[in-house]
Motif scaffolding. Structure first.
Motif, PDB file in Angstrom:
ATOM      1  N   UNK A 130      39.086  39.441  48.386  1.00 38.69           N
ATOM      2  CA  UNK A 130      38.700  39.871  47.047  1.00 38.69           C
ATOM      3  C   UNK A 130      39.715  39.476  45.990  1.00 38.69           C
ATOM      4  N   UNK A 131      40.970  39.341  46.347  1.00 44.56           N
ATOM      5  CA  UNK A 131      42.000  39.087  45.347  1.00 44.56           C
ATOM      6  C   UNK A 131      42.737  37.774  45.595  1.00 44.56           C
ATOM      7  N   UNK A 135      34.107  38.709  42.524  1.00 44.80           N
ATOM      8  CA  UNK A 135      33.535  37.919  41.424  1.00 44.80           C
ATOM      9  C   UNK A 135      34.210  38.265  40.096  1.00 44.80           C
ATOM     10  N   UNK A 136      34.387  39.542  39.844  1.00 46.18           N
ATOM     11  CA  UNK A 136      35.005  40.004  38.597  1.00 46.18           C
ATOM     12  C   UNK A 136      36.408  39.417  38.433  1.00 46.18           C
ATOM     13  N   UNK A 137      37.214  39.508  39.488  1.00 47.31           N
ATOM     14  CA  UNK A 137      38.591  39.011  39.403  1.00 47.31           C
ATOM     15  C   UNK A 137      38.655  37.494  39.295  1.00 47.31           C
ATOM     16  N   UNK A 138      37.611  36.815  39.746  1.00 49.48           N
ATOM     17  CA  UNK A 138      37.547  35.347  39.636  1.00 49.48           C
ATOM     18  C   UNK A 138      37.017  34.906  38.277  1.00 49.48           C
ATOM     19  N   UNK A 186      36.191  36.235  27.849  1.00 45.26           N
ATOM     20  CA  UNK A 186      37.113  35.096  27.837  1.00 45.26           C
ATOM     21  C   UNK A 186      38.216  35.306  26.804  1.00 45.26           C
ATOM     22  N   UNK A 187      37.850  35.836  25.635  1.00 44.86           N
ATOM     23  CA  UNK A 187      38.866  36.156  24.620  1.00 44.86           C
ATOM     24  C   UNK A 187      39.774  37.279  25.116  1.00 44.86           C
ATOM     25  N   UNK A 188      39.188  38.258  25.808  1.00 46.34           N
ATOM     26  CA  UNK A 188      39.975  39.387  26.327  1.00 46.34           C
ATOM     27  C   UNK A 188      40.992  38.921  27.361  1.00 46.34           C
ATOM     28  N   UNK A 189      40.657  37.890  28.115  1.00 42.78           N
ATOM     29  CA  UNK A 189      41.629  37.333  29.068  1.00 42.78           C
ATOM     30  C   UNK A 189      42.858  36.825  28.342  1.00 42.78           C
ATOM     31  N   UNK A 223      45.332  40.391  37.017  1.00 45.88           N
ATOM     32  CA  UNK A 223      45.618  41.458  37.983  1.00 45.88           C
ATOM     33  C   UNK A 223      44.570  42.560  37.907  1.00 45.88           C
ATOM     34  N   UNK A 224      44.193  43.071  39.057  1.00 47.96           N
ATOM     35  CA  UNK A 224      43.203  44.147  39.114  1.00 47.96           C
ATOM     36  C   UNK A 224      43.827  45.509  38.866  1.00 47.96           C
ATOM     37  N   UNK A 225      45.131  45.643  39.127  1.00 53.43           N
ATOM     38  CA  UNK A 225      45.739  46.963  39.101  1.00 53.43           C
ATOM     39  C   UNK A 225      45.233  47.762  40.285  1.00 53.43           C
TER      40      UNK A 225
END
Length: 197
Positions: A107-108, A139-142, A157-160, A114-116
């Motif tokens: 998953x990571x 999927x979310x972390x990717x 994408x902007x939040x990244x 980072x997922x935290x």
């Protein structure tokens, strides 16, 4: 003062300030802050003494405390046999709101951020399979935001780049819609149902 034992894992989330404050309070024999009392279920002097004994006598690390934060059963498990307060039960305000989950090994592996710490709400745990949860986290972390609008994709994408909150939406094979939400500081990722937001 006793030194903190450090974790060898480079993917481990940083220890939260509230946990650092608790660890220091336990070592220095001072009462922790109100936020710390809530997050660690310190309902009485006995709860405080149990955690203090765990840290000072049983070498519970700041990382172990951090892993148990906001999780009554995990805090209770830190009070091992030999602790004079063994058997004391901890509960936190968070126990009915979220449950910690562990990511699958894959998953990571290719995460964009980072997922935290990973959590799921009780509703999500009841409605979703572990496979659905793990696949959504992967999927979310990717950076695969799932079933979101073009506007929401652009915002993610902007939040990244800007360090803002990230939201993905997915569906199970049975059509159950659910979200994965990572906080702006990347300290927590939560799987939840839309109606639980």
């Amino acid at each position: 003062m006793k030194k903190d034992k450090k974790s060898n894992s480079s993917t481990r989330p940083a220890v939260r300030p509230v946990t650092q404050q608790l660890y220091q309070a336990l070592v220095l024999d001072t009462w922790p802050s109100p936020a710390t009392v809530v997050d660690f279920g310190i309902e009485s002097d006995r709860h405080y003494a149990a955690l203090q004994h765990a840290v000072i006598q049983h070498d519970v690390t700041v990382e172990e405390l951090d892993d148990a934060a906001c999780d009554g059963p995990a805090l209770t498990a830190l009070i091992r046999p030999g602790n004079p307060f063994h058997g004391l039960t901890f509960t936190t305000s968070w126990d009915d709101l979220m449950r910690k989950i562990s990511p699958s090994a894959d998953a990571v592996t290719r995460d964009k951020f980072p997922a935290g710490r990973l959590f799921a709400t009780p509703g999500a745990l009841e409605a979703l399979s572990q496979a659905d949860i793990q696949e959504a986290i992967r999927r979310h972390l990717a950076g695969d935001w799932g079933d979101v609008s073009h506007t929401d994709r652009a915002e993610n994408e902007a939040a990244l780049r800007n360090g803002d909150r990230l939201l993905s939406a997915y569906r199970t094979s049975a059509g159950q819609r659910f979200w994965v939400l990572t906080e702006a500081d990347r300290s927590v990722t939560t799987v939840l149902l839309p109606e639980e937001y």
